[in-house]
Design an enzyme around this catalytic site. Structure first.
Site, mmCIF file in Angstrom:
data_model
loop_
_atom_site.group_PDB
_atom_site.id
_atom_site.type_symbol
_atom_site.label_atom_id
_atom_site.label_comp_id
_atom_site.label_asym_id
_atom_site.label_seq_id
_atom_site.Cartn_x
_atom_site.Cartn_y
_atom_site.Cartn_z
ATOM 1 N N LYS A 8 0.867 -1.179 0.000
ATOM 2 C CA LYS A 8 0.000 0.000 0.000
ATOM 3 C C LYS A 8 0.900 1.224 0.000
ATOM 4 C CE LYS A 8 -3.145 2.917 2.409
ATOM 5 N NZ LYS A 8 -3.493 3.473 3.720
ATOM 6 N N ALA A 30 -9.389 5.870 4.602
ATOM 7 C CA ALA A 30 -9.175 6.956 5.577
ATOM 8 C C ALA A 30 -10.433 7.762 5.866
ATOM 9 C CB ALA A 30 -8.069 7.904 5.131
ATOM 10 N N GLY A 31 -10.512 8.220 7.124
ATOM 11 C CA GLY A 31 -11.566 9.132 7.537
ATOM 12 C C GLY A 31 -12.813 8.480 8.081
#
Length: 341
Positions: free
Chosen positions: A178, A265-266
């Site tokens: 990643k 993400a988030g």
């Protein structure tokens, strides 16, 4: 005796000392580390033959956190969907979970099991030479069930990201990575130019690259053109818990992409996962949303169910949104006298 530098610290070793001897002295298991000598990775099969010299600069790294409660098998609704393919790897779970920020390794292991993830992300960091009695992240991951996905978290240049990817490949023997190349510490947003450059270099070296990026459709197009196996637009800043802030951009990326799109993400709670999956994302990667929940284990269960529900809802197809109501009960056959006022 001669002096070498190991992970930034000067250390005396006997003349003629091999890299294998040094690892044995440091009580480091060779299968859990990668070694870089003077910016060149030393293959494991060369550890015994590699004789250290005065002034050598050594970096010894391992993997650190960035672990089915009911069943280790694929989700019960797997027959309703095809598996996710990333390079040579096949996943029945579309939930990818990070290994950082948990209170303990034991808690992490339980959360990973509850999430039923089949892929966990890990970061590459220096081996702790001072506390060899400390636990290892790898001891708490069921590697028969979970694929370990190394990431380049914490890198701020293409060169560093490529360097970390090579080290992770040496530790795990995998070309899967990643890719993260960050622009600054405050926002943790991706640096688009450095990310694209690193992606090009890693693809050229044979890596299967899953690439963290912004929700910019143009950047996603460029990364796909560079050969990444998946584009991973951020729903919102890393660790912010704001969910998917710009679904319209995600939709555009999904319309154009020929590779899997994974929302990264988030994520703050289960509904954020469901929203991303209902948009059509192939998967969701999260960490803080579970690790920093008030009850991480319950949240891990919730994230798993949200991922499955969102995916099935996307495949089923939602009804159109309308301004006015449409009765779900039959409009014919009312008893006498029933009519709108």
């Amino acid at each position: 005796m001669m002096n070498v530098t190991v992970n930034g610290e000067s250390r005396e070793v006997p003349d003629g000392c091999s890299l294998e001897d040094l690892l044995r002295t440091l009580d480091l298991p060779r299968d859990q580390v990668a070694v870089e000598r003077n910016l060149e990775i030393v293959p494991k099969q060369h550890y015994q033959a590699c004789r250290l010299e005065t002034g050598d600069q050594l970096e010894i790294v391992t993997l650190v956190g960035g672990g089915s409660v009911d069943s280790p098998e694929a989700p019960s609704d797997s027959d309703l969907d095809e598996p996710l393919r990333l390079g040579d790897h096949v996943f029945h779970s579309r939930l990818f979970v990070g290994t950082g920020k948990y209170a303990t390794f034991a808690q992490m292991k339980t959360c990973l099991e509850a999430s039923q993830t089949e892929c966990v992300t890990v970061a590459v960091r220096r081996v702790n030479l001072r506390d060899r009695g400390s636990e290892s992240l790898l001891d708490y991951i069921d590697r028969d069930r979970c694929l370990i996905l190394p990431n380049t978290a914490g890198c701020y240049s293409a060169e560093d990201a490529v360097r970390y990817a090579r080290l992770s490949r040496e530790v795990l023997g995998t070309n899967l990575v990643k890719l993260e190349v960050l622009a600054d510490e405050r926002t943790l947003l991706p640096d688009p130019l450095a990310t694209l450059r690193a992606a090009e270099l890693l693809v050229e070296e044979g890596f299967t690259v899953l690439c963290y990026t912004s929700d910019d459709p143009v950047m996603a197009r460029r990364l796909e053109g560079a050969g990444v196996a998946s584009v991973m637009p951020a729903g919102s800043p890393i660790g912010s818990g704001q969910g998917v802030l710009n679904p319209n951009n995600i939709r555009i990326i999904l319309e154009e992409a020929k590779v899997p799109v994974i929302c990264d993400a988030g994520v703050g709670t289960a509904s954020d996962v469901a929203i991303a999956m209902e948009l059509g994302c192939a998967g969701v990667l999260l960490n803080t949303g579970i690790a920093h929940a008030q009850d991480p284990i319950r949240m891990a269960h919730a994230m798993r169910h949200a991922c499955e529900a969102g995916r099935l809802a996307y495949l089923a197809g939602r009804i159109p949104k309308k301004l006015y109501a449409t009765a779900s009960s039959p409009t014919e056959g009312h008893i006498s006298g029933i009519k709108p006022q």
